[in-house]
Write an enzyme that holds these catalytic residues in place. Structure first.
Site, mmCIF file in Angstrom:
data_model
loop_
_atom_site.group_PDB
_atom_site.id
_atom_site.type_symbol
_atom_site.label_atom_id
_atom_site.label_comp_id
_atom_site.label_asym_id
_atom_site.label_seq_id
_atom_site.Cartn_x
_atom_site.Cartn_y
_atom_site.Cartn_z
ATOM 1 C CG ASP A 82 -1.695 1.210 1.470
ATOM 2 O OD1 ASP A 82 -2.307 1.681 0.494
ATOM 3 O OD2 ASP A 82 -1.722 1.713 2.611
ATOM 4 C CG ASP A 84 -2.190 7.331 0.377
ATOM 5 O OD1 ASP A 84 -2.039 8.561 0.360
ATOM 6 O OD2 ASP A 84 -2.427 6.661 -0.652
#
Length: 292
Positions: A82, A84
């Site tokens: 991922d 963020d």
């Protein structure tokens, strides 16, 4: 056979040998191997301890992470990450919202979505709608002034690449950010949503289909098939509810500084270490780290 790994924040180096030795003795473990002095250590186990999570909770109060995992196959061939609050320290949409003057409204929606209280797709379109009319050039401004890399990211990607691993950055955020972050960190590919713009202004919408929780699982399936790997060859890392699908499917799914509602659904939780924790969990010593 299993391996117990203890690690801590590399800026604090607070892992004491007496603590590691006492736990090894209590669990009847093998010889302690120090992966990094005062930072990370491991020892083998013949079985899973009955009190693993009680010990884990005690160690959390001491700033120490504990992971117990099967010894076989823990060194992975692919990283699926991922972006963020995982590979970077911010949520990109929150930073854009600050520039648009709607920061608090958007941050509240982001937090609820990451906790799993809101559906990802609806939360994303609602937040992007609040950005309508924002100058597209603000994206470059946010990248330059507001986005910082999560510590340990360059070592993680660089070391896995140096050992023949493949790295994919898969985000529910935006391609304008994943392209820059992915290139800076050395990812082999990146996937994300596309912010739509007309006449230099954001339209308040994103391209379809929207990349969310299922798209991360799809990326795991598609990339492993393409590379001739199994899902057990993957180490995945994320922090939000929309990461749970890929974290559950990957051979090792790491909840990194995750929301409590997310972490409790994962067997591998890193709350104190940085991204280099993913290397220690694979048995790499700090002396083996390679930065891009």
């Amino acid at each position: 056979m299993y391996v117990a790994t203890l690690l801590t924040n590399p800026d604090k180096n607070a892992l004491e040998q007496t603590l590691v030795d006492s736990l090894r003795n209590a669990w009847g473990g093998g010889d302690v191997q120090w992966l990094s002095p005062d930072e990370a250590a491991e020892f083998s186990l013949s079985g899973l301890p009955d009190n693993q999570w009680d010990v884990w909770a005690d160690l959390q109060n001491m700033g120490v992470d504990l992971v117990v995992q099967p010894a076989n196959g823990r060194r992975k061939k692919m990283l699926l990450a991922d972006m963020d609050s995982t590979m970077i320290q911010q949520e990109c949409i929150d930073e854009l919202a600050d520039e648009a003057g709607v920061g608090e409204r958007v941050k509240d929606i982001t937090a609820r979505a990451m906790n799993g209280e809101l559906g990802f797709e609806g939360a994303l379109t609602e937040r992007v709608g609040l950005l309508k009319g924002l100058d597209e050039a603000v994206i470059d401004k946010v990248l330059a002034e507001r986005i910082t890399l999560m510590p340990g990211g360059k070592e993680l990607v660089g070391t896995m690449r140096a050992n023949g691993g493949y790295s994919a950055l898969v985000s529910g955020g935006f391609t304008a950010f994943t392209a820059k972050v992915g290139a800076e960190l050395g990812f082999d590919e990146n996937r994300a949503n596309t912010l739509l713009a007309e006449g230099g202004k954001l339209t308040g919408d994103v391209g379809r289909p929207i990349l969310g929780r299922q798209a991360k699982v799809d990326a795991l399936e598609q990339i492993t098939v393409r590379l001739g790997l199994s899902e057990s060859d993957v180490i995945a890392v994320g922090d939000g509810a929309n990461d749970l699908g890929m974290l559950g499917r990957a051979g090792t799914g790491v909840a990194l500084h995750a929301k409590p509602s997310v972490a409790e659904q994962c067997e591998v939780r890193v709350n104190h270490g940085d991204l280099t924790a993913l290397l220690f969990l694979q048995g790499y010593a700090r002396s083996e780290f390679a930065a891009r």
